[in-house]
Design a protein around this motif. Structure first.
Motif, PDB file in Angstrom:
ATOM      1  N   ALA A   1       0.851  -1.187   0.000  1.00  0.00           N
ATOM      2  CA  ALA A   1       0.000   0.000   0.000  1.00  0.00           C
ATOM      3  C   ALA A   1       0.893   1.246   0.000  1.00  0.00           C
ATOM      4  CB  ALA A   1      -0.952  -0.041   1.188  1.00  0.00           C
ATOM      5  N   ARG A   2       0.820   2.056   1.065  1.00  0.00           N
ATOM      6  CA  ARG A   2       1.535   3.332   1.076  1.00  0.00           C
ATOM      7  C   ARG A   2       3.030   3.165   0.767  1.00  0.00           C
ATOM      8  NH1 ARG A   2       4.775   5.104   4.352  1.00  0.00           N
ATOM      9  NH2 ARG A   2       4.096   3.764   6.054  1.00  0.00           N
ATOM     10  N   GLY A   3       3.525   4.048  -0.079  1.00  0.00           N
ATOM     11  CA  GLY A   3       4.941   4.023  -0.417  1.00  0.00           C
ATOM     12  C   GLY A   3       5.237   3.189  -1.651  1.00  0.00           C
ATOM     13  N   TYR A   4       4.338   2.273  -1.966  1.00  0.00           N
ATOM     14  CA  TYR A   4       4.514   1.430  -3.160  1.00  0.00           C
ATOM     15  C   TYR A   4       3.421   1.711  -4.199  1.00  0.00           C
ATOM     16  CZ  TYR A   4       7.569  -1.258  -0.053  1.00  0.00           C
ATOM     17  OH  TYR A   4       8.557  -1.642   0.812  1.00  0.00           O
ATOM     18  N   ALA A   5       2.187   1.823  -3.729  1.00  0.00           N
ATOM     19  CA  ALA A   5       1.072   2.034  -4.659  1.00  0.00           C
ATOM     20  C   ALA A   5       1.068   3.495  -5.112  1.00  0.00           C
ATOM     21  CB  ALA A   5      -0.248   1.707  -3.968  1.00  0.00           C
ATOM     22  N   PRO A   6       0.683   3.762  -6.336  1.00  0.00           N
ATOM     23  CA  PRO A   6       0.262   2.824  -7.378  1.00  0.00           C
ATOM     24  C   PRO A   6       1.380   2.556  -8.384  1.00  0.00           C
ATOM     25  CG  PRO A   6      -0.373   5.024  -8.034  1.00  0.00           C
ATOM     26  CD  PRO A   6       0.536   5.160  -6.820  1.00  0.00           C
ATOM     27  N   GLY A   7       2.566   2.300  -7.883  1.00  0.00           N
ATOM     28  CA  GLY A   7       3.703   2.077  -8.773  1.00  0.00           C
ATOM     29  C   GLY A   7       3.489   0.880  -9.687  1.00  0.00           C
ATOM     30  N   ALA A   8       4.138   0.923 -10.850  1.00  0.00           N
ATOM     31  CA  ALA A   8       4.058  -0.218 -11.773  1.00  0.00           C
ATOM     32  C   ALA A   8       4.962  -1.316 -11.241  1.00  0.00           C
ATOM     33  CB  ALA A   8       4.499   0.204 -13.163  1.00  0.00           C
ATOM     34  N   VAL A   9       4.501  -2.551 -11.288  1.00  0.00           N
ATOM     35  CA  VAL A   9       5.316  -3.655 -10.776  1.00  0.00           C
ATOM     36  C   VAL A   9       5.811  -4.562 -11.895  1.00  0.00           C
ATOM     37  CG1 VAL A   9       4.262  -3.707  -8.496  1.00  0.00           C
ATOM     38  CG2 VAL A   9       3.293  -5.081 -10.331  1.00  0.00           C
ATOM     39  N   ALA A  10       5.261  -4.385 -13.088  1.00  0.00           N
ATOM     40  CA  ALA A  10       5.672  -5.244 -14.199  1.00  0.00           C
ATOM     41  C   ALA A  10       5.290  -4.582 -15.506  1.00  0.00           C
ATOM     42  CB  ALA A  10       4.981  -6.609 -14.094  1.00  0.00           C
ATOM     43  N   THR A  11       5.986  -4.962 -16.564  1.00  0.00           N
ATOM     44  CA  THR A  11       5.621  -4.520 -17.908  1.00  0.00           C
ATOM     45  C   THR A  11       5.124  -5.743 -18.665  1.00  0.00           C
ATOM     46  OG1 THR A  11       7.382  -2.900 -17.791  1.00  0.00           O
ATOM     47  CG2 THR A  11       6.433  -3.316 -19.959  1.00  0.00           C
ATOM     48  N   LEU A  12       3.860  -5.690 -19.085  1.00  0.00           N
ATOM     49  CA  LEU A  12       3.265  -6.840 -19.764  1.00  0.00           C
ATOM     50  C   LEU A  12       3.266  -6.601 -21.271  1.00  0.00           C
ATOM     51  CD1 LEU A  12       0.161  -7.427 -17.421  1.00  0.00           C
ATOM     52  CD2 LEU A  12       2.464  -8.353 -17.213  1.00  0.00           C
ATOM     53  N   PRO A  13       3.424  -7.668 -22.047  1.00  0.00           N
ATOM     54  CA  PRO A  13       3.498  -7.511 -23.496  1.00  0.00           C
ATOM     55  C   PRO A  13       2.128  -7.307 -24.128  1.00  0.00           C
ATOM     56  CG  PRO A  13       3.750  -9.805 -22.923  1.00  0.00           C
ATOM     57  CD  PRO A  13       3.593  -9.066 -21.640  1.00  0.00           C
ATOM     58  N   THR A  14       1.493  -6.183 -23.828  1.00  0.00           N
ATOM     59  CA  THR A  14       0.184  -5.895 -24.412  1.00  0.00           C
ATOM     60  C   THR A  14      -0.017  -4.385 -24.480  1.00  0.00           C
ATOM     61  OG1 THR A  14      -2.193  -6.234 -24.223  1.00  0.00           O
ATOM     62  CG2 THR A  14      -0.998  -5.998 -22.169  1.00  0.00           C
ATOM     63  N   ARG A  15      -0.797  -3.921 -25.450  1.00  0.00           N
ATOM     64  CA  ARG A  15      -1.143  -2.495 -25.518  1.00  0.00           C
ATOM     65  C   ARG A  15      -2.576  -2.311 -25.056  1.00  0.00           C
ATOM     66  NH1 ARG A  15       3.249   0.231 -25.441  1.00  0.00           N
ATOM     67  NH2 ARG A  15       2.345   2.080 -26.424  1.00  0.00           N
ATOM     68  N   ARG A  16      -3.253  -3.400 -24.819  1.00  0.00           N
ATOM     69  CA  ARG A  16      -4.666  -3.341 -24.495  1.00  0.00           C
ATOM     70  C   ARG A  16      -4.887  -2.962 -23.030  1.00  0.00           C
ATOM     71  NH1 ARG A  16      -9.483  -7.497 -25.523  1.00  0.00           N
ATOM     72  NH2 ARG A  16     -11.008  -5.948 -24.887  1.00  0.00           N
ATOM     73  N   PRO A  17      -5.829  -2.070 -22.730  1.00  0.00           N
ATOM     74  CA  PRO A  17      -6.105  -1.786 -21.314  1.00  0.00           C
ATOM     75  C   PRO A  17      -6.798  -2.966 -20.633  1.00  0.00           C
ATOM     76  CG  PRO A  17      -7.603  -0.531 -22.709  1.00  0.00           C
ATOM     77  CD  PRO A  17      -6.663  -1.246 -23.638  1.00  0.00           C
TER      78      PRO A  17
END
Ligand code: ZN
Ligand code: FE
Length: 760
Positions: free
Chosen positions: A381-397
């Motif tokens: 939660a605090r201090g981490y969110a809402p940071g990205a944790v991974a990059t997924l191979p997609t352009r789709r939301p």
């Protein structure tokens, strides 16, 4: 020779002093050009002597501002157009934002020095901050991160603050929440039906109350805390009673690192976590015995002060160790709005220390541990969110809704997997409301079109999140099986899409392919090809279904029904309560009993046989109790937990346990043999599956792997095996990490079904 270039920077680059940093760097290199914030991050244009341009790029790459985190830097050559001045341009706004929102930051050293400097304008001002520190996600209403879009919009800057805000050479240049006592919000103390003190007086009064053993509601960054003197057992007991929180451990905040070191045994890794920018609660072995704070646990959770207010409280003489627990009643979400806090916390808090700056959204404290395989997040939660944790191979939301317990949601924008803060258990109505708010909030911050969303949810037809998904008006929906999502959460963190793995997914409960309750699953496969169930726990019965999770003896009845000639468990030394007999009867008649492979419930069964025969008061309690008991003993011969065919058989383990118990072997020794039995059984089976499948990577995920002793044993047992083990680091191994795994698997389920269509 003059040269020019454009630089595009992506990552956490807004609200972290990036533009003034660029400005100063450009000036130092006598470069012309400009810098601006837009939806994708920061855009820089530079022009000047070639060497100066190069050294600028080099410096930016190697020494970015402290709070920034650059994900990507793209440099393109340009033709010089004759700009000699360097300027900061207005933020641009064109389309949906993909810039990352910075998590909240702890007060920085420079601001702390000013906070305690009597000659400073912001002396003792609890809302002091600068571009290197302070609130971000918790004050942001919409992107881009500019003052009118924050909860500070109602406090116009005075001349003093404005001069700093517009001066690119100043540390507060475009620090959006900047304020001073003359123009900004302040704190006041609310007690006995009215405001009794304001400003600095409120802090002195609050400290006096804490020293008298009173319980104080304190407004923080992402919500209210309930605070009291941790060493005052009367206060701690009162807090437990008023909060209806019988046994679940309370978090502590210590005055500083020195005090923290006296309270918990801090490894170097744990200290790095404790002092990191996220300032999480760190679980570590207790050094001090503090009555009532964490009963029947050998760990304590400690965090350091992270807001200026916390520092002011300690400096004014607050007890050096405070209980600082989320302000709520038992399982409700944390209170973050003043009126709501007043009404919900009346009768719990003796007084309220209220800050006037509104909180944009609730964000709890994070909980972490320095594990044997690296840092572990138990609540993100605090201090981490809402940071990205991974990059997924997609352009789709993609929007993944997680599970109903320990819920988080993940939004994927341009391949960036943004995981929400911890929300809670959705079977509580107020948590479900918080879930809806968080979904709307994330989707609207990133201006994602609902019509384009792929919504991913659990397979459980009765989960509130599943029902919610079915009612959404979105482009497409997809269900992802619970335990595969756990495995995928680890692979998503690693970005390992082709890797063939043995994926162990052990937890308390999750809806299986056959509609039964799974929780002891070992898969073989990869993200691209999908995961096949290779081994599972021998099925047992679960009388009363998921309700059995509340009562270890009830779960035990379903597992013990598989064992012939059992002793009378209601007699000594077991003393099972009446509930056991009625659960056995239900299993015997085959009514209201469900097939299960839950390792979580197997742990509960073992705990019940060792004496944990009462109702649990928080999730995972019985397993934690067993782990705690086992830690009292160095080692013990593991009980047999063999794999026959495709089944891990718990019967020999429980039999050995019962025999030793009847023989009068000390329960801590038995607990140790149970723990090593689980570890040895698992180590053997993954080694065997790796060998037959020709694999060498093992994934461990699911709530069971919050059991640190199990991980320690596994590490020792697998030390000489040709096996690499991957565990969760950025998201929890428990269901808090599930939404990430769902999103990642959805990416590949999509491409799999697309390629199928193409073939067909
Ligand atoms: Zn600062
Ligand atoms: Fe789970």
């Amino acid at each position: 020779m003059a040269s020019a270039c454009s630089i595009r920077v992506r990552g956490v680059v807004q609200g972290v002093g990036f533009r003034p940093f660029v400005y100063r760097l450009a000036r130092a290199n006598t470069l012309g050009g400009w810098v601006l914030n837009d939806e994708e991050g920061v855009e820089i244009y530079l022009e000047g002597p070639e060497r100066a341009v190069q050294s600028f790029v080099e410096d930016l790459r190697t020494q970015p501002p402290p709070a920034a985190s650059i994900a990507e830097m793209e440099v393109r050559a340009a033709t010089p157009i004759g700009i000699h001045e360097f300027t900061i341009r207005q933020s641009q706004r064109r389309k949906g934002p993909t810039v990352r929102v910075s998590p909240d930051l702890p007060v920085c050293r420079e601001c702390l020095e000013e906070l305690f400097d009597p000659s400073n304008r912001r002396y003792e001002y609890p809302y002091i901050n600068c571009t290197n520190c302070g609130p971000r996600y918790t004050v942001l209403r919409v992107l881009p991160y500019d003052r009118p879009n924050t909860t500070m919009k109602d406090w116009p800057l005075d001349e003093y603050c404005r001069a700093e805000y517009v001066n690119p050479a100043n540390r507060r240049f475009h620090a959006q929440p900047v304020a001073c006592p003359a123009c900004g919000p302040n704190y006041y103390l609310h007690a006995d039906h009215g405001v009794s003190n304001q400003g600095e007086g409120s802090i002195r009064r609050a400290v006096a109350l804490l020293n008298q053993g009173k319980i104080l509601a304190v407004k923080g960054l992402g919500g209210y805390h309930l605070a009291c003197d941790a060493w005052n057992s009367v206060a701690v007991t009162a807090l437990r009673q008023r909060k209806y929180r019988k046994e679940k451990p309370f978090a502590l905040m210590t005055r500083d690192l020195e005090v923290a070191r006296r309270v918990i045994a801090l490894s170097q890794e744990a200290e790095v976590l404790l002092t990191s920018n996220a300032r999480p609660i760190v679980l570590a072995p207790a050094r001090a015995k503090i009555a009532g704070v964490a009963p029947e646990s050998d760990e304590l959770g400690v965090m350091l002060p992270y807001t200026p207010l916390h520092h002011l409280l300690f400096a004014a003489g607050a007890p050096q160790v405070l209980v600082m627990t989320s302000a709520n009643r038992s399982s409700e979400p944390i209170a973050y709005e003043d009126e709501d806090a007043f009404s919900r916390l009346r009768g719990i808090a003796d007084a309220f220390l209220v800050g006037q700056r509104p909180i944009a959204r609730r964000v709890d404290d994070s909980v972490v541990r320095a594990g044997v395989w690296g840092p572990v997040v138990l609540r993100r939660a605090r201090g981490y969110a809402p940071g990205a944790v991974a990059t997924l191979p997609t352009r789709r939301p993609i929007l993944a809704l997680g599970a109903d317990l320990k819920n988080t949601v993940t939004l994927v924008v341009n391949g960036q997997a943004l995981v929400s803060q911890h929300i809670g258990d959705l079977d509580h109505y107020s948590c479900f409301r918080a879930f809806e708010e968080t979904v709307r909030d994330l989707v609207s911050i990133y201006e994602v079109d609902w019509d384009e969303l792929l919504v991913v949810h659990d397979c459980h037809p009765q989960y509130a999140s599943t029902v919610y998904a079915s009612e959404m008006k979105v482009a497409q929906r997809l269900a992802i099986q619970h335990h595969r999502a756990h495995v995928a959460s680890v692979l998503a963190e690693q970005g390992a899409w082709d890797q063939q793995v043995v994926g162990v997914s052990f937890d308390g409960t999750g809806y299986g392919d056959d509609g039964s309750i799974w929780g002891g699953e070992i898969f073989v496969g990869s993200m691209k090809r999908g995961f096949e169930r290779a081994v599972h726990l021998r099925p047992a019965w679960l009388p009363g279904g998921d309700a059995a999770a509340q009562h270890p003896v009830q779960a035990a009845a379903g597992f013990l029904a598989q064992i012939g000639d059992l002793p009378e468990l209601r007699a000594a030394p077991f003393h099972f309560p009446e509930r056991y007999r009625s659960a056995l009867a239900i299993v015997g008649k085959g009514i209201r009993s469900f097939s299960t492979t839950s390792v979580g419930r197997l742990f509960d069964t073992a705990a019940a046989l060792l004496g944990f025969t009462r109702e649990i008061t928080f999730e995972g309690q019985a397993a934690m109790w067993l782990e705690h008991l086992a830690r009292g003993v160095q080692e013990a011969e593991p009980y047999p937990f063999p794999c026959t065919g495709k089944e891990l058989d718990f019967v020999p383990l429980l039999r050995a346990l019962i025999e030793d118990r009847l023989r009068g072997r000390p329960i801590s020794q038995i607990a140790r043999a149970v723990q090593s039995g689980f570890a040895q059984g698992l180590a053997d089976v993954v080694t065997a599956v790796c060998r037959t499948q020709g694999l060498n990577t093992v994934i461990l995920s699911g709530g069971v792997f919050q059991n640190e002793l199990l991980l320690e044993d596994l590490k020792t047992m697998l030390a000489n095996a040709p096996i690499t083990v991957w565990t969760n680091h950025a998201v929890p191994a428990n269901d808090g990490g599930l939404s990430l795994g769902q999103a990642a698997l959805a990416t590949f389920a999509q491409s799999r079904s697309q390629s199928n269509t193409m073939i067909g």
